[in-house]
Each structure stands twice: as C-alpha cells, then as structure tokens.
Design a protein around this motif. Sequence first.
Motif, PDB file in Angstrom:
ATOM      1  N   ASN A   1      31.734  95.345  32.113  1.00 39.31           N
ATOM      2  CA  ASN A   1      30.662  95.841  32.958  1.00 39.31           C
ATOM      3  C   ASN A   1      31.196  96.891  33.929  1.00 39.31           C
ATOM      4  O   ASN A   1      31.265  96.649  35.124  1.00 39.31           O
ATOM      5  CB  ASN A   1      30.052  94.657  33.725  1.00 39.31           C
ATOM      6  CG  ASN A   1      28.805  95.079  34.465  1.00 39.31           C
ATOM      7  OD1 ASN A   1      28.164  96.054  34.097  1.00 39.31           O
ATOM      8  ND2 ASN A   1      28.494  94.368  35.544  1.00 39.31           N
ATOM      9  N   PRO A   2      31.573  98.078  33.397  1.00 40.10           N
ATOM     10  CA  PRO A   2      32.096  99.089  34.314  1.00 40.10           C
ATOM     11  C   PRO A   2      30.960  99.602  35.187  1.00 40.10           C
ATOM     12  O   PRO A   2      29.833  99.748  34.718  1.00 40.10           O
ATOM     13  CB  PRO A   2      32.591 100.196  33.370  1.00 40.10           C
ATOM     14  CG  PRO A   2      31.799 100.023  32.120  1.00 40.10           C
ATOM     15  CD  PRO A   2      31.488  98.559  32.020  1.00 40.10           C
TER      16      PRO A   2
ATOM     17  N   ALA B   1      28.327 101.870  36.846  1.00 34.90           N
ATOM     18  CA  ALA B   1      27.703 103.053  36.251  1.00 34.90           C
ATOM     19  C   ALA B   1      28.252 104.347  36.844  1.00 34.90           C
ATOM     20  O   ALA B   1      28.452 105.325  36.141  1.00 34.90           O
ATOM     21  CB  ALA B   1      26.199 102.988  36.440  1.00 34.90           C
TER      22      ALA B   1
ATOM     23  N   ARG C   1      36.290 107.487  39.310  1.00 34.89           N
ATOM     24  CA  ARG C   1      37.587 107.219  38.712  1.00 34.89           C
ATOM     25  C   ARG C   1      38.656 108.029  39.428  1.00 34.89           C
ATOM     26  O   ARG C   1      38.418 109.135  39.890  1.00 34.89           O
ATOM     27  CB  ARG C   1      37.541 107.526  37.213  1.00 34.89           C
ATOM     28  CG  ARG C   1      36.888 106.385  36.432  1.00 34.89           C
ATOM     29  CD  ARG C   1      36.664 106.683  34.980  1.00 34.89           C
ATOM     30  NE  ARG C   1      35.714 107.762  34.796  1.00 34.89           N
ATOM     31  CZ  ARG C   1      36.039 108.966  34.367  1.00 34.89           C
ATOM     32  NH1 ARG C   1      37.288 109.234  34.069  1.00 34.89           N
ATOM     33  NH2 ARG C   1      35.136 109.888  34.218  1.00 34.89           N
TER      34      ARG C   1
ATOM     35  N   ILE D   1      39.027 107.044  28.455  1.00 35.42           N
ATOM     36  CA  ILE D   1      38.382 106.655  29.715  1.00 35.42           C
ATOM     37  C   ILE D   1      38.721 107.682  30.790  1.00 35.42           C
ATOM     38  O   ILE D   1      37.846 108.129  31.541  1.00 35.42           O
ATOM     39  CB  ILE D   1      38.838 105.246  30.161  1.00 35.42           C
ATOM     40  CG1 ILE D   1      38.382 104.194  29.157  1.00 35.42           C
ATOM     41  CG2 ILE D   1      38.311 104.931  31.555  1.00 35.42           C
ATOM     42  CD1 ILE D   1      38.972 102.811  29.398  1.00 35.42           C
TER      43      ILE D   1
ATOM     44  N   GLY E   1      35.291 109.039  30.929  1.00 32.42           N
ATOM     45  CA  GLY E   1      34.610 107.798  31.283  1.00 32.42           C
ATOM     46  C   GLY E   1      33.965 107.145  30.068  1.00 32.42           C
ATOM     47  O   GLY E   1      32.847 106.631  30.140  1.00 32.42           O
ATOM     48  N   ASP E   2      34.678 107.154  28.963  1.00 30.87           N
ATOM     49  CA  ASP E   2      34.175 106.668  27.677  1.00 30.87           C
ATOM     50  C   ASP E   2      33.929 105.150  27.717  1.00 30.87           C
ATOM     51  O   ASP E   2      34.862 104.351  27.727  1.00 30.87           O
ATOM     52  CB  ASP E   2      35.215 107.025  26.601  1.00 30.87           C
ATOM     53  CG  ASP E   2      34.761 106.680  25.199  1.00 30.87           C
ATOM     54  OD1 ASP E   2      33.984 105.707  25.037  1.00 30.87           O
ATOM     55  OD2 ASP E   2      35.196 107.371  24.264  1.00 30.87           O
ATOM     56  N   ARG E   3      32.655 104.761  27.721  1.00 35.46           N
ATOM     57  CA  ARG E   3      32.324 103.338  27.892  1.00 35.46           C
ATOM     58  C   ARG E   3      32.625 102.516  26.647  1.00 35.46           C
ATOM     59  O   ARG E   3      32.938 101.332  26.745  1.00 35.46           O
ATOM     60  CB  ARG E   3      30.861 103.188  28.316  1.00 35.46           C
ATOM     61  CG  ARG E   3      30.582 103.909  29.637  1.00 35.46           C
ATOM     62  CD  ARG E   3      29.115 103.881  29.995  1.00 35.46           C
ATOM     63  NE  ARG E   3      28.740 102.671  30.702  1.00 35.46           N
ATOM     64  CZ  ARG E   3      28.892 102.502  32.012  1.00 35.46           C
ATOM     65  NH1 ARG E   3      29.431 103.436  32.758  1.00 35.46           N
ATOM     66  NH2 ARG E   3      28.505 101.381  32.576  1.00 35.46           N
TER      67      ARG E   3
ATOM     68  N   PHE F   1      36.171 101.744  26.819  1.00 38.47           N
ATOM     69  CA  PHE F   1      36.385 100.680  27.799  1.00 38.47           C
ATOM     70  C   PHE F   1      36.046  99.309  27.206  1.00 38.47           C
ATOM     71  O   PHE F   1      36.788  98.345  27.384  1.00 38.47           O
ATOM     72  CB  PHE F   1      35.543 100.916  29.056  1.00 38.47           C
ATOM     73  CG  PHE F   1      35.742  99.841  30.100  1.00 38.47           C
ATOM     74  CD1 PHE F   1      36.916  99.785  30.841  1.00 38.47           C
ATOM     75  CD2 PHE F   1      34.774  98.864  30.320  1.00 38.47           C
ATOM     76  CE1 PHE F   1      37.128  98.787  31.776  1.00 38.47           C
ATOM     77  CE2 PHE F   1      34.973  97.852  31.262  1.00 38.47           C
ATOM     78  CZ  PHE F   1      36.154  97.819  31.993  1.00 38.47           C
ATOM     79  N   ALA F   2      34.945  99.258  26.472  1.00 41.44           N
ATOM     80  CA  ALA F   2      34.538  97.980  25.874  1.00 41.44           C
ATOM     81  C   ALA F   2      35.612  97.471  24.903  1.00 41.44           C
ATOM     82  O   ALA F   2      35.940  96.280  24.890  1.00 41.44           O
ATOM     83  CB  ALA F   2      33.189  98.142  25.164  1.00 41.44           C
TER      84      ALA F   2
ATOM     85  N   TRP G   1      39.847 100.875  34.406  1.00 43.02           N
ATOM     86  CA  TRP G   1      38.782 101.893  34.348  1.00 43.02           C
ATOM     87  C   TRP G   1      38.971 102.931  35.463  1.00 43.02           C
ATOM     88  O   TRP G   1      38.936 104.120  35.225  1.00 43.02           O
ATOM     89  CB  TRP G   1      37.423 101.184  34.478  1.00 43.02           C
ATOM     90  CG  TRP G   1      36.237 102.063  34.734  1.00 43.02           C
ATOM     91  CD1 TRP G   1      35.692 102.371  35.951  1.00 43.02           C
ATOM     92  CD2 TRP G   1      35.452 102.770  33.763  1.00 43.02           C
ATOM     93  NE1 TRP G   1      34.615 103.204  35.800  1.00 43.02           N
ATOM     94  CE2 TRP G   1      34.434 103.464  34.463  1.00 43.02           C
ATOM     95  CE3 TRP G   1      35.503 102.866  32.362  1.00 43.02           C
ATOM     96  CZ2 TRP G   1      33.476 104.252  33.840  1.00 43.02           C
ATOM     97  CZ3 TRP G   1      34.532 103.663  31.728  1.00 43.02           C
ATOM     98  CH2 TRP G   1      33.544 104.338  32.464  1.00 43.02           C
TER      99      TRP G   1
END
Lengths: 208, 206
Positions: free
Chosen positions: A66-67, A69, A73, B37, B41-43, B46-47, B83
């Motif tokens: 759950n990063p 939104a 960074r 990432i 910010g590649d989700r 990350f997953a 992250w």
Amino acid sequence: MSIGHRPSDETLTAFAAGQLDEGLALVVACHIEADQESRRRLRELEAVQGALLDAVEPIPMASGPNPPATAARAEPGPAAAVPMSETGMPKVLHPYGLGPWRPIGIRIAMRRVEVPGAGARVFMLRAGPGIALPHHKHTGVEWTTILAGAYEHEYGRYAAGDFDEADTEHDHTPCVDPVEGCTCIVAMTGSVQLQGWLGRLLQPLVRF
Amino acid sequence: MVPALALTVDGMREVGASAQGGRFIVLFDPNRLIAAIARSGDRAAFAALFDHFAPRVKGLLMRGGAPAELAEEVAQETLLTVWRKAALFDPAKASASTWIATIARNLRIDIARREIRSRLSQVYEILDEEAPEQPDAMLSGAERDARVRAAMTQLSPDQYRVVELAFIEGFSHQDVADRLAIPLGTVKSRLRLALSHLRGRLEDLR
C-alpha cells in the motif's frame, strides 16, 4: 591512526544484528567510525543478514502493499547535513545530548552522554598526562573507545580509535599516556566499586 | 557491472512456483524493480518487491522472537522505506537483500524502542555514510554479498543454526549454548569456523 584493539566477533555480530544495548552500541559505533577494518567487518556481517533474509521461511502478510499515492520519494543527493558540534567529536554522538565537563579531581574530568533508555551508563572521561585512572571492580562490562591520546594497562596500550572490551574478569588500573593524556568514551553495565580517594570522588558521578 | 541476481535459490523457487501455477515465468530481479520505483514510482514493481520481501522480513523478525504484530509493522514500514528511498539504493554498495535487511534492522529498533525515543537507527545511518576508503572497496557490495550467500550454503546445518541464532535472535554465545544445550566452547568454535569460512571466501577476492 593505527588501530590494534577491536571488538570481538560476538560483540560486532550483536552490533550488526541491532541487538546491543544502546549505550554499549554507541561506544562500539565510536570505534567503528574510526576504523576502516571494523567497518569492513560490519559490512560482511550485514551481508550475512541479507543472506539469512533470503533463506528465511516467509510468513504471509496480513495486509498487502500500500504505497502512499503521493509519497514524496527521496532524490539522491547530499546526505542529510549533520548538525555541527565540537570538532574532534565522533559523528555518531551527534544525536545524543552531552552534559558539561565536570572536574572530578585534579586534571581529570567527566561528562555524561545522555542515552535514554539504555541499560549501560555512558560518559566521556578526560584525564591529564600520567594520571592513573581509579582502580575499580565491577559486576558488568566496561567498554571503552579511545577518542584522543592513549592509556595503558596489563592488556596493552590503547590509543585513539582503539576499543577496550573489558568484562567482569578484568580488574585493572589504566595509566594515562604521560605526554598526550587521554579522552575516552565509556559504557558500563552493572554496578561499579571504585577504590581509593579518586574512586570515592567518582562514585556518585558514575552512579548518576 | 552489476550482475542481476538471477537464479539464486529464491529466484529458482519463484520460477518453479509460477511455472507450476501455469501463469508466467519471472526471473526475480530486485535491483531492476528498485530502479523502476526510483525512476517512475512504478507501483507494479513495488508490488512485486513487496510480495517477495515483506513476508521474508516478517519471517526473519518472528524467527527472532518478535510478536506477529510487531513483525508485520516492521515489514510494512521496511517496504515503505524502500519505496521512499529507492533512488538512494546503490547496487555497488550492497545487494538488495542486504540493503533491505539493514533497513528492517533499523526500523525494528525505532519501532520496538519507540517510547524511549531511541536514536540508535541514526547511529547506523551515520556509519553507513562512512565510505570504506581502502582498495578493497573495489570489491563491489553485490559481489561480496554473492560470495557470502554462496559460503552460507556450504555451512554445516550445525554451523548454520548457530549463525542464525547469533544473527537473527541476537543471542550471546552463552544464550546460544543454553538454547541448543551444547557447551559454550562448541558454540564459540562453530561460530569461529563459520565466520572464518565466510572470510575465507572473501579473501580470494582481495
């Protein structure tokens, strides 16, 4: 700087694992900061932890990824500025409060290092050339990193950057370098019985 | 050049598991995921990273005696830190696993000692910025980590167990001896042998 005395594998392993009492860990960190060889050993021990992480049995998470939104960074850039403090002080002491130097005898002074929640008492000691530090016995451990100057006792000479890992077995009377004097940082656990007139002066301060 | 961490034991396992599931075959490459990432910010990246590492961080902490709730929180925070700090990851300095293990160690200290406002994780961060200056630093962190990992697989089960107890559970040698009901001297010699074996593998590189 030529460093001859280093932490044992047991101590450095516990440090790498983040399992040492914070007071003891801080004195070890003062040594590691001064010593490339110990930094290299620390990296190796951290690599062992990386390997253990790879090999461990995974346990399912209760909730998923759950990063945030809009999480900011971090950008690579200069490391966070460390606040300026006195020159010659180890950087690892910056997060901690330091008491004032208080004379506790002739040409010997002590200052408290505030490490909240630590089991060990931490303080810095500065002694003039040629002084014999108080002869003492204790029930716990006494770990010391020399910050400047040197002292000598039956286990050898300890100079800037050296780490002195004494346990209950040791019963020693360090003698401060006759020319340079000595400044060191000490973490002690257990109770200490100091002997002699200097010991009696030091006692209330060590007890805090 | 940093070799991708392809086909480690874990990588193999992932390949096997997903092939069995009949979906797709992936080579797990954490460095590439962390880079994705950092870059955008590649989700999805990350997953994937989360699915691999969060349960392992949780497993490592619980193995060390942490309660499930604390282990879960540290694992969540560790991956969130990955992250946030993805752009700071330097594959030349350490492998992804080692980097993540040190983040987890620091967060465990922060979270477990929250009430007393421990500053110890800052101490580890300050030391981490101290670059080693000797030529030995040319041995890249990734290479060192790969060597350490290979050497770990060659330890006897007895040696592995004492390493695990000393590292994960932070036991003193005496505690390890009590736990395994073996003499203190045996613990010390097993650990000494294990560490000298690891160091021996690293010496070849210097």
